[in-house]
Design a protein around this motif. Sequence first.
Motif, PDB file in Angstrom:
ATOM      1  N   LEU A  11      35.486   2.212  13.534  1.00 25.74           N
ATOM      2  CA  LEU A  11      36.113   1.980  12.241  1.00 25.74           C
ATOM      3  C   LEU A  11      35.251   0.982  11.472  1.00 25.74           C
ATOM      4  O   LEU A  11      34.439   0.276  12.078  1.00 25.74           O
ATOM      5  CB  LEU A  11      37.523   1.402  12.423  1.00 25.74           C
ATOM      6  CG  LEU A  11      38.578   2.323  13.037  1.00 25.74           C
ATOM      7  CD1 LEU A  11      39.830   1.524  13.404  1.00 25.74           C
ATOM      8  CD2 LEU A  11      38.932   3.438  12.079  1.00 25.74           C
ATOM      9  N   PRO A  12      35.438   0.873  10.170  1.00 24.58           N
ATOM     10  CA  PRO A  12      34.723  -0.164   9.422  1.00 24.58           C
ATOM     11  C   PRO A  12      35.016  -1.543  10.025  1.00 24.58           C
ATOM     12  O   PRO A  12      36.106  -1.782  10.562  1.00 24.58           O
ATOM     13  CB  PRO A  12      35.289  -0.049   8.012  1.00 24.58           C
ATOM     14  CG  PRO A  12      35.780   1.363   7.916  1.00 24.58           C
ATOM     15  CD  PRO A  12      36.268   1.703   9.298  1.00 24.58           C
ATOM     16  N   ASP A  13      34.064  -2.433   9.938  1.00 24.56           N
ATOM     17  CA  ASP A  13      34.197  -3.766  10.538  1.00 24.56           C
ATOM     18  C   ASP A  13      35.443  -4.514  10.083  1.00 24.56           C
ATOM     19  O   ASP A  13      35.966  -5.341  10.821  1.00 24.56           O
ATOM     20  CB  ASP A  13      32.960  -4.614  10.235  1.00 24.56           C
ATOM     21  CG  ASP A  13      31.729  -4.098  10.958  1.00 24.56           C
ATOM     22  OD1 ASP A  13      31.881  -3.393  11.978  1.00 24.56           O
ATOM     23  OD2 ASP A  13      30.608  -4.406  10.505  1.00 24.56           O
ATOM     24  N   THR A  14      35.919  -4.244   8.888  1.00 27.67           N
ATOM     25  CA  THR A  14      37.072  -4.967   8.347  1.00 27.67           C
ATOM     26  C   THR A  14      38.408  -4.414   8.830  1.00 27.67           C
ATOM     27  O   THR A  14      39.450  -4.972   8.518  1.00 27.67           O
ATOM     28  CB  THR A  14      37.051  -4.937   6.808  1.00 27.67           C
ATOM     29  OG1 THR A  14      37.044  -3.571   6.384  1.00 27.67           O
ATOM     30  CG2 THR A  14      35.823  -5.663   6.260  1.00 27.67           C
ATOM     31  N   ILE A  15      38.381  -3.331   9.588  1.00 35.13           N
ATOM     32  CA  ILE A  15      39.629  -2.703  10.049  1.00 35.13           C
ATOM     33  C   ILE A  15      39.695  -2.760  11.566  1.00 35.13           C
ATOM     34  O   ILE A  15      39.004  -2.001  12.248  1.00 35.13           O
ATOM     35  CB  ILE A  15      39.730  -1.245   9.568  1.00 35.13           C
ATOM     36  CG1 ILE A  15      39.676  -1.198   8.047  1.00 35.13           C
ATOM     37  CG2 ILE A  15      41.005  -0.586  10.104  1.00 35.13           C
ATOM     38  CD1 ILE A  15      39.641   0.183   7.463  1.00 35.13           C
ATOM     39  N   PRO A  16      40.529  -3.660  12.108  1.00 37.48           N
ATOM     40  CA  PRO A  16      40.645  -3.745  13.562  1.00 37.48           C
ATOM     41  C   PRO A  16      41.422  -2.581  14.167  1.00 37.48           C
ATOM     42  O   PRO A  16      41.137  -2.143  15.277  1.00 37.48           O
ATOM     43  CB  PRO A  16      41.371  -5.064  13.817  1.00 37.48           C
ATOM     44  CG  PRO A  16      41.863  -5.549  12.507  1.00 37.48           C
ATOM     45  CD  PRO A  16      41.247  -4.732  11.423  1.00 37.48           C
ATOM     46  N   GLY A  17      42.399  -2.067  13.425  1.00 37.02           N
ATOM     47  CA  GLY A  17      43.190  -0.960  13.946  1.00 37.02           C
ATOM     48  C   GLY A  17      44.121  -0.403  12.897  1.00 37.02           C
ATOM     49  O   GLY A  17      44.376  -1.025  11.867  1.00 37.02           O
ATOM     50  N   GLU A  23      53.372  14.370  13.126  1.00 34.61           N
ATOM     51  CA  GLU A  23      54.495  15.276  12.867  1.00 34.61           C
ATOM     52  C   GLU A  23      55.447  15.415  14.058  1.00 34.61           C
ATOM     53  O   GLU A  23      56.583  15.859  13.907  1.00 34.61           O
ATOM     54  CB  GLU A  23      53.987  16.663  12.435  1.00 34.61           C
ATOM     55  CG  GLU A  23      53.225  17.422  13.507  1.00 34.61           C
ATOM     56  CD  GLU A  23      51.748  17.048  13.618  1.00 34.61           C
ATOM     57  OE1 GLU A  23      51.101  17.564  14.543  1.00 34.61           O
ATOM     58  OE2 GLU A  23      51.249  16.241  12.817  1.00 34.61           O
ATOM     59  N   ASN A  24      54.998  15.011  15.254  1.00 40.12           N
ATOM     60  CA  ASN A  24      55.853  15.056  16.441  1.00 40.12           C
ATOM     61  C   ASN A  24      56.634  13.764  16.652  1.00 40.12           C
ATOM     62  O   ASN A  24      57.402  13.649  17.607  1.00 40.12           O
ATOM     63  CB  ASN A  24      55.011  15.331  17.690  1.00 40.12           C
ATOM     64  CG  ASN A  24      54.334  16.678  17.633  1.00 40.12           C
ATOM     65  OD1 ASN A  24      54.922  17.663  17.191  1.00 40.12           O
ATOM     66  ND2 ASN A  24      53.086  16.735  18.052  1.00 40.12           N
ATOM     67  N   GLY A  25      56.390  12.777  15.789  1.00 41.64           N
ATOM     68  CA  GLY A  25      57.054  11.490  15.939  1.00 41.64           C
ATOM     69  C   GLY A  25      56.334  10.559  16.895  1.00 41.64           C
ATOM     70  O   GLY A  25      56.888   9.531  17.297  1.00 41.64           O
ATOM     71  N   ASP A  26      55.093  10.906  17.262  1.00 45.38           N
ATOM     72  CA  ASP A  26      54.289  10.049  18.137  1.00 45.38           C
ATOM     73  C   ASP A  26      53.458   9.088  17.292  1.00 45.38           C
ATOM     74  O   ASP A  26      53.070   9.402  16.166  1.00 45.38           O
ATOM     75  CB  ASP A  26      53.351  10.895  19.012  1.00 45.38           C
ATOM     76  CG  ASP A  26      54.106  11.761  19.992  1.00 45.38           C
ATOM     77  OD1 ASP A  26      55.169  11.322  20.482  1.00 45.38           O
ATOM     78  OD2 ASP A  26      53.636  12.879  20.277  1.00 45.38           O
ATOM     79  N   TYR A  27      53.202   7.921  17.857  1.00 45.96           N
ATOM     80  CA  TYR A  27      52.399   6.901  17.184  1.00 45.96           C
ATOM     81  C   TYR A  27      50.973   6.984  17.712  1.00 45.96           C
ATOM     82  O   TYR A  27      50.723   6.771  18.893  1.00 45.96           O
ATOM     83  CB  TYR A  27      52.970   5.512  17.459  1.00 45.96           C
ATOM     84  CG  TYR A  27      54.385   5.351  16.979  1.00 45.96           C
ATOM     85  CD1 TYR A  27      54.651   5.029  15.659  1.00 45.96           C
ATOM     86  CD2 TYR A  27      55.454   5.536  17.848  1.00 45.96           C
ATOM     87  CE1 TYR A  27      55.963   4.886  15.215  1.00 45.96           C
ATOM     88  CE2 TYR A  27      56.762   5.394  17.414  1.00 45.96           C
ATOM     89  CZ  TYR A  27      57.004   5.071  16.097  1.00 45.96           C
ATOM     90  OH  TYR A  27      58.292   4.936  15.655  1.00 45.96           O
ATOM     91  N   ASN A  28      50.045   7.287  16.828  1.00 46.45           N
ATOM     92  CA  ASN A  28      48.640   7.360  17.175  1.00 46.45           C
ATOM     93  C   ASN A  28      47.980   6.066  16.721  1.00 46.45           C
ATOM     94  O   ASN A  28      47.835   5.824  15.522  1.00 46.45           O
ATOM     95  CB  ASN A  28      47.989   8.569  16.491  1.00 46.45           C
ATOM     96  CG  ASN A  28      48.582   9.863  17.000  1.00 46.45           C
ATOM     97  OD1 ASN A  28      48.093  10.409  17.969  1.00 46.45           O
ATOM     98  ND2 ASN A  28      49.652  10.327  16.374  1.00 46.45           N
ATOM     99  N   VAL A  29      47.618   5.233  17.692  1.00 49.27           N
ATOM    100  CA  VAL A  29      47.013   3.941  17.410  1.00 49.27           C
ATOM    101  C   VAL A  29      45.507   4.101  17.556  1.00 49.27           C
ATOM    102  O   VAL A  29      45.007   4.481  18.620  1.00 49.27           O
ATOM    103  CB  VAL A  29      47.532   2.852  18.374  1.00 49.27           C
ATOM    104  CG1 VAL A  29      46.858   1.521  18.095  1.00 49.27           C
ATOM    105  CG2 VAL A  29      49.053   2.730  18.266  1.00 49.27           C
TER     106      VAL A  29
END
Length: 75
Positions: A11-17, A23-29
């Motif tokens: 990811l860009p350096d300024t974005i840690p996460g 659509e399934n209600g799952d959290y994609n981290v």
Amino acid sequence: MGEVIVRVIDLPDTIPGVTVLDENGDYNVYLNGRLSKDNYDEAVQHELRHINKEHFYQDMPVRECEDEAKGKDCD
């Protein structure tokens, strides 16, 4: 449904996460693969706070959600 799936990507350096609710209600981290161990752990906790505070189901300003995820009071 409601599972947390963690992926490490560049990811860009300024974005840690970032977390995306699918659509399934799952959290994609998605975590930045360039983070140090300490910053990685902090980013994981930050994203989990978003999930635990149910920010994906609330109509709140982004800044307020971010402050809550950082542990700041939102008065």
